[in-house]
Design a protein around this motif. Structure first.
Motif, PDB file in Angstrom:
ATOM      1  N   ALA A 131      -7.798   8.323  17.823  1.00  0.00           N
ATOM      2  CA  ALA A 131      -8.426   9.108  18.889  1.00  0.00           C
ATOM      3  C   ALA A 131      -9.160  10.315  18.316  1.00  0.00           C
ATOM      4  O   ALA A 131     -10.233  10.694  18.790  1.00  0.00           O
ATOM      5  N   GLN A 132      -8.593  10.930  17.282  1.00  0.00           N
ATOM      6  CA  GLN A 132      -9.251  12.114  16.675  1.00  0.00           C
ATOM      7  C   GLN A 132     -10.434  11.743  15.817  1.00  0.00           C
ATOM      8  O   GLN A 132     -11.350  12.542  15.625  1.00  0.00           O
TER       9      GLN A 132
ATOM     10  N   ASP B 106      -2.469   5.607  16.799  1.00  0.00           N
ATOM     11  CA  ASP B 106      -3.273   5.810  18.012  1.00  0.00           C
ATOM     12  C   ASP B 106      -3.842   7.225  18.063  1.00  0.00           C
ATOM     13  O   ASP B 106      -5.013   7.430  18.398  1.00  0.00           O
ATOM     14  N   GLU B 107      -3.011   8.193  17.718  1.00  0.00           N
ATOM     15  CA  GLU B 107      -3.464   9.588  17.760  1.00  0.00           C
ATOM     16  C   GLU B 107      -4.514   9.863  16.686  1.00  0.00           C
ATOM     17  O   GLU B 107      -5.488  10.595  16.915  1.00  0.00           O
TER      18      GLU B 107
ATOM     19  N   ASP C 160       2.254   5.017  17.348  1.00  0.00           N
ATOM     20  CA  ASP C 160       1.858   6.258  18.024  1.00  0.00           C
ATOM     21  C   ASP C 160       0.988   7.127  17.114  1.00  0.00           C
ATOM     22  O   ASP C 160      -0.034   7.682  17.550  1.00  0.00           O
TER      23      ASP C 160
END
Length: 382
Positions: free
Chosen positions: A379-380, A375-376, A372
């Motif tokens: 994305a940033q 993934d975050e 998790d």
């Protein structure tokens, strides 16, 4: 208190009975709180006070903007999502006297779906389209405006259901699909494709939406386009030129490298040299534990070989994440600044623990957490 001031106070207090009294006492229905504000009808429309708006209109209040630089009552109601007031004003002839100094009413309705997103904003947009509202002089086609405003897909679907062409072009000839792709708006891309947009449409330079998406590393957009049948020819060369290896595999390559491939670029990509991370000390501590765990598990030689990041730097970053986050002076979070190389090291640690090595993670951490967080972070960084 004079009669006009009495009416202003009654409208601002949302008191219909006091409005009736002020009007009966002779207050002007076009009163304003000051020379620099709109009329009381505009105030009532903006606040959604239907009964008061009805009383003022019935008393003869003007449906026009007080001055060109001010909003008309109808535009105020549209912008703030008050459908019942919009219907009242339209029924009384507000559309016929609406000025164009501030752009079309339809453009205001489209913008309202983004600035004040609520179900009523969509209903107002649908209502105005049913009435035949369109773009004003010099404005882009409504579907183009919607994409440029990054509105929600629901608003785009309403425009399409009222006859908007998914293959519309901006005034400079750029297709709407390419505008959405360049912005990374994969939801808009999907809606346009579903409505029949040509996935292989080109702009004035011969670039497709897929080429633009790959150049900007908008993976969700490129996936939507490929699933819709976009031709990868040309896009593959773009991927090679930007050394986007993952994209090359997605486009069918079986072997990729970091070759120096000359291409005509349409984007300038930023290369950050530093990052400020914001969060709570406990979360920074978890990140530090992840980095330390990956470093310890791999050891110096394997860490250097697998990540290309110095082992000593990784040890330093793990300690910094635990020890150095400081309280922001005017906010509740803590922060720490990392260089590009340090953040790369952090990400590599997450990648190794997520996909390459299996270790026993510290208490409170697990594979789900690692995935998790990665993934975050990805994305940033996009």
């Amino acid at each position: 208190m004079d009669r006009d001031a009495e009416l202003v106070a009654a409208v601002q207090a949302a008191d219909p009975a006091a409005v009736v009294k002020a009007l009966a006492d002779g207050a002007a229905p076009d009163s304003a709180a000051s020379p620099y504000t709109g009329t009381v009808l505009s105030e009532a429309a903006s606040a959604g006070h239907l009964e008061i708006a009805w009383l003022l209109v019935d008393a003869g209040a003007s449906l026009r903007a007080r001055r060109p630089q001010y909003e008309s009552p109808l535009r105020s109601a549209v912008r703030n999502g008050h459908l019942d007031v919009v219907r009242l004003l339209v029924d009384r002839g507000a559309l016929e006297v609406e000025g164009a100094d501030r752009g079309s009413l339809l453009a205001a309705a489209i913008a309202a779906t983004r600035h004040r997103p609520q179900p009523a904003a969509l209903e107002i947009l649908r209502y105005l389209l049913d009435l035949g509202a369109g773009a004003g002089h010099g404005e882009e086609a409504p579907i183009v405006q919607a994409v440029l405003d990054s509105v929600a897909p629901a608003a785009i679907r309403i425009l399409l259901s009222h006859g908007a062409d998914p293959n519309s072009r901006r005034s400079d000839g750029t297709p709407t699909l390419i505008l959405a792709a360049r912005r990374g708006d994969h939801a808009a891309v999907d809606v346009l494709l579903t409505a029949g947009a040509d996935p292989n449409v080109v702009d004035g330079n011969g670039h497709t939406a897929l080429m633009h998406a790959i150049e900007r590393d908008e993976r969700a957009v490129s996936h939507a386009l490929l699933l819709a049948g976009a031709d990868p020819v040309g896009a593959l060369e773009i991927a090679r030129g930007w050394q986007r290896q993952g994209v090359q595999f997605e486009l069918g390559e079986v072997s990729v490298g970091l070759d120096d491939v000359p291409i005509a670029r349409t984007a300038v990509r930023l290369h950050p040299t530093g990052y400020e991370l914001r969060g709570d000390p406990a979360e920074f501590r978890r990140w530090g534990q992840v980095v330390a765990c990956a470093v310890e598990e791999l050891g110096e030689n394997e860490w250097d070989a697998r990540t290309g990041s110095p082992y000593a730097l990784a040890q330093t970053v793990a300690r910094r994440l635990v020890d150095e986050p400081a309280k922001a002076p005017r906010a509740s979070w803590h922060r720490i600044e990392l260089t590009d190389a340090e953040l790369y090291t952090v990400r590599r640690a997450f990648v190794e623990l997520a996909y390459a090595v299996r270790v026993t993670l510290p208490d409170g951490l697990g594979q789900e957490y690692v995935h998790d967080a990665l993934d975050e972070l990805n994305a940033q960084l996009r």
